[in-house]
Design a protein around this motif. Structure first.
Motif, PDB file in Angstrom:
ATOM      1  N   ARG A 151       0.822  -1.205   0.000  1.00  0.00           N
ATOM      2  CA  ARG A 151       0.000   0.000   0.000  1.00  0.00           C
ATOM      3  C   ARG A 151       0.860   1.262   0.000  1.00  0.00           C
ATOM      4  N   ALA A 152       2.129   1.132   0.398  1.00  0.00           N
ATOM      5  CA  ALA A 152       3.089   2.222   0.302  1.00  0.00           C
ATOM      6  C   ALA A 152       3.921   2.098  -0.963  1.00  0.00           C
ATOM      7  N   SER A 153       4.287   0.866  -1.305  1.00  0.00           N
ATOM      8  CA  SER A 153       5.116   0.582  -2.480  1.00  0.00           C
ATOM      9  C   SER A 153       4.361  -0.374  -3.406  1.00  0.00           C
ATOM     10  N   PRO A 154       3.479   0.152  -4.247  1.00  0.00           N
ATOM     11  CA  PRO A 154       2.658  -0.734  -5.095  1.00  0.00           C
ATOM     12  C   PRO A 154       3.464  -1.653  -6.000  1.00  0.00           C
ATOM     13  N   LEU A 155       4.721  -1.301  -6.284  1.00  0.00           N
ATOM     14  CA  LEU A 155       5.540  -2.162  -7.133  1.00  0.00           C
ATOM     15  C   LEU A 155       5.813  -3.510  -6.456  1.00  0.00           C
ATOM     16  N   LEU A 156       5.638  -3.584  -5.146  1.00  0.00           N
ATOM     17  CA  LEU A 156       5.843  -4.835  -4.412  1.00  0.00           C
ATOM     18  C   LEU A 156       4.591  -5.705  -4.378  1.00  0.00           C
ATOM     19  N   GLN A 157       3.496  -5.197  -4.921  1.00  0.00           N
ATOM     20  CA  GLN A 157       2.252  -5.965  -4.953  1.00  0.00           C
ATOM     21  C   GLN A 157       2.441  -7.201  -5.835  1.00  0.00           C
ATOM     22  N   THR A 158       2.121  -8.371  -5.306  1.00  0.00           N
ATOM     23  CA  THR A 158       2.367  -9.612  -6.046  1.00  0.00           C
ATOM     24  C   THR A 158       1.199 -10.033  -6.924  1.00  0.00           C
ATOM     25  N   ASP A 159       0.036  -9.430  -6.742  1.00  0.00           N
ATOM     26  CA  ASP A 159      -1.139  -9.812  -7.530  1.00  0.00           C
ATOM     27  C   ASP A 159      -1.789  -8.559  -8.112  1.00  0.00           C
ATOM     28  N   LEU A 160      -1.503  -8.279  -9.367  1.00  0.00           N
ATOM     29  CA  LEU A 160      -2.042  -7.092 -10.033  1.00  0.00           C
ATOM     30  C   LEU A 160      -3.091  -7.463 -11.077  1.00  0.00           C
ATOM     31  N   ALA A 161      -3.466  -8.703 -11.146  1.00  0.00           N
ATOM     32  CA  ALA A 161      -4.448  -9.141 -12.145  1.00  0.00           C
ATOM     33  C   ALA A 161      -5.804  -8.513 -11.873  1.00  0.00           C
ATOM     34  N   ARG A 162      -6.552  -8.335 -12.953  1.00  0.00           N
ATOM     35  CA  ARG A 162      -7.946  -7.893 -12.905  1.00  0.00           C
ATOM     36  C   ARG A 162      -8.115  -6.453 -12.426  1.00  0.00           C
ATOM     37  N   LEU A 163      -7.039  -5.676 -12.416  1.00  0.00           N
ATOM     38  CA  LEU A 163      -7.178  -4.267 -12.064  1.00  0.00           C
ATOM     39  C   LEU A 163      -7.766  -3.484 -13.228  1.00  0.00           C
ATOM     40  N   ALA A 164      -8.297  -2.316 -12.923  1.00  0.00           N
ATOM     41  CA  ALA A 164      -8.855  -1.454 -13.967  1.00  0.00           C
ATOM     42  C   ALA A 164      -7.754  -1.058 -14.951  1.00  0.00           C
ATOM     43  N   PRO A 165      -8.108  -0.891 -16.231  1.00  0.00           N
ATOM     44  CA  PRO A 165      -7.126  -0.400 -17.198  1.00  0.00           C
ATOM     45  C   PRO A 165      -6.471   0.887 -16.697  1.00  0.00           C
ATOM     46  N   ALA A 166      -5.228   1.110 -17.125  1.00  0.00           N
ATOM     47  CA  ALA A 166      -4.454   2.217 -16.576  1.00  0.00           C
ATOM     48  C   ALA A 166      -3.798   3.048 -17.678  1.00  0.00           C
ATOM     49  N   THR A 167      -3.653   4.328 -17.375  1.00  0.00           N
ATOM     50  CA  THR A 167      -2.779   5.216 -18.137  1.00  0.00           C
ATOM     51  C   THR A 167      -1.676   5.657 -17.191  1.00  0.00           C
ATOM     52  N   VAL A 168      -0.426   5.454 -17.590  1.00  0.00           N
ATOM     53  CA  VAL A 168       0.721   5.822 -16.761  1.00  0.00           C
ATOM     54  C   VAL A 168       1.567   6.829 -17.530  1.00  0.00           C
ATOM     55  N   ILE A 169       1.681   8.025 -16.966  1.00  0.00           N
ATOM     56  CA  ILE A 169       2.470   9.094 -17.577  1.00  0.00           C
ATOM     57  C   ILE A 169       3.720   9.304 -16.745  1.00  0.00           C
ATOM     58  N   THR A 170       4.872   9.369 -17.410  1.00  0.00           N
ATOM     59  CA  THR A 170       6.127   9.626 -16.727  1.00  0.00           C
ATOM     60  C   THR A 170       6.843  10.805 -17.384  1.00  0.00           C
ATOM     61  N   ALA A 171       7.849  11.321 -16.677  1.00  0.00           N
ATOM     62  CA  ALA A 171       8.660  12.423 -17.191  1.00  0.00           C
ATOM     63  C   ALA A 171      10.104  11.949 -17.309  1.00  0.00           C
ATOM     64  N   GLY A 172      10.780  12.379 -18.369  1.00  0.00           N
ATOM     65  CA  GLY A 172      12.125  11.881 -18.637  1.00  0.00           C
ATOM     66  C   GLY A 172      13.130  12.231 -17.562  1.00  0.00           C
ATOM     67  N   ALA A 173      13.073  13.458 -17.040  1.00  0.00           N
ATOM     68  CA  ALA A 173      14.046  13.918 -16.047  1.00  0.00           C
ATOM     69  C   ALA A 173      13.415  13.905 -14.660  1.00  0.00           C
ATOM     70  N   ASP A 174      12.968  12.744 -14.244  1.00  0.00           N
ATOM     71  CA  ASP A 174      12.229  12.591 -12.993  1.00  0.00           C
ATOM     72  C   ASP A 174      12.783  11.383 -12.259  1.00  0.00           C
ATOM     73  N   PRO A 175      13.150  11.514 -10.994  1.00  0.00           N
ATOM     74  CA  PRO A 175      13.606  10.339 -10.253  1.00  0.00           C
ATOM     75  C   PRO A 175      12.567   9.223 -10.188  1.00  0.00           C
ATOM     76  N   LEU A 176      11.279   9.559 -10.354  1.00  0.00           N
ATOM     77  CA  LEU A 176      10.224   8.550 -10.312  1.00  0.00           C
ATOM     78  C   LEU A 176       9.987   7.860 -11.659  1.00  0.00           C
ATOM     79  N   ARG A 177      10.737   8.265 -12.671  1.00  0.00           N
ATOM     80  CA  ARG A 177      10.489   7.738 -14.026  1.00  0.00           C
ATOM     81  C   ARG A 177      10.532   6.211 -14.069  1.00  0.00           C
TER      82      ARG A 177
END
Length: 309
Positions: free
Chosen positions: A227-253
């Protein structure tokens, strides 16, 4: 990564100000610094109304702001969570994004003023976000919204909350249509290449992200909670479709793009778009960065497509 000329001009202005020392900076001083930063005007073009309200949250009244576009009948509903490292910003700082998304998507946008750390540490913000979507779903008809047409959205820390909400509600009675994630935070480890190379990136760098985490999480173990680090979630199936926008010069990219890939690997329909030449938070800079206008128009179109399908 080289910034585009408009972003570079902003970076040059920011470089003239003293850089805070995040080993000693107080949250109060950081919030004062953010409050002094000019905010692009929200505007109300294409909107019927902008109203403040509260939801009955489990920890007390939860302030929200409702951006209503013109339109007949029940409109779609997008629940938005603002960024700010889980410790700052508000429905005021992100009114420009919400206003533009509402006007362009034809969706009622409700921006949620969730609780912030360090006064209210994790998982208070998560609890507020989940609670808000449930309460808004129950009140959808009274808002003039279609309870079967609900999306979640957020930028930075708000993107984290949006995707955690999508996971928490996945198998319940609320069938989300979309999750719009603008440069989301997905990994408290802060050890991706874009994090480690971000010492001089404008607006956000790794030292700042580590400071945010120290003021949001109650302990080190919480960093491994999905819930803090969603990348550690082991089961992402059946989630709603997503749009993910990133920025090139961003530590979060990299963590944003890694999360997009994890969703795809789990069978989720994902549209991922990187804005090269931009830094973290660029979508807030309407009127200054052409890329902000482009990214929000793209985001609104993604919402429209989600609600039309």
């Amino acid at each position: 990564m080289r910034l585009d000329p408009q972003a570079q001009a902003i970076a040059d202005q920011l470089a003239q100000s003293p850089r805070p020392d995040f080993s000693t900076l107080s949250v109060a001083d950081y919030r004062a610094m953010i409050a002094a930063f000019p905010i692009a005007p929200a505007g109300d073009d294409g909107l019927e109304s902008i109203d403040d309200d509260t939801l009955p949250g489990t920890a007390g009244p939860l302030p929200v702001r409702i951006f209503r576009p013109f339109g007949a009948g029940q409109l779609p509903l997008t629940v938005f969570f603002h960024g700010g490292g889980f410790v700052s910003c508000s429905i005021d700082t992100h009114a420009n994004i919400c206003s533009r998304l509402a006007a362009l998507s034809g969706s009622i946008v409700v921006s949620v003023d969730y609780r912030l750390g360090p006064e209210h540490r994790f998982p208070a913000a998560v609890d507020d976000a989940i609670d808000a979507v449930r309460k808004l779903h129950a009140r959808a008809s009274a808002l003039g919204a279609d309870p079967t047409q609900i999306a979640v959205a957020g930028d930075s820390a708000g993107g984290t909350l949006a995707t955690v909400v999508a996971h928490a509600l996945r198998d319940g009675p609320i069938a989300l249509r979309h999750q719009l994630l603008l440069y989301p935070v997905t990994d408290a480890a802060c050890n991706s290449p874009s994090q480690l190379e971000s010492a001089d990136t404008p607006v956000l760098n790794r030292d700042m992200m580590l400071w945010f985490w120290r003021n949001y999480l109650p302990n080190e173990d919480a960093a491994r909670d999905p819930r803090a680090s969603p990348l550690l979630q082991t089961d992402l199936a059946r989630l709603a479709p997503a749009t993910v926008i990133t920025a090139g010069a961003d530590p979060l990219r990299d963590e944003g793009e890694a999360y997009a890939k994890a969703l795809v690997d789990a069978g989720v329909c994902v549209t991922q778009q990187r804005w090269n030449g931009q830094f973290h938070g660029f979508a807030s800079m309407l009127g200054t960065l052409d890329a902000a206008t482009e990214a929000l128009a793209f985001s609104a179109l993604q919402l429209r497509h989600a609600f039309d399908n």
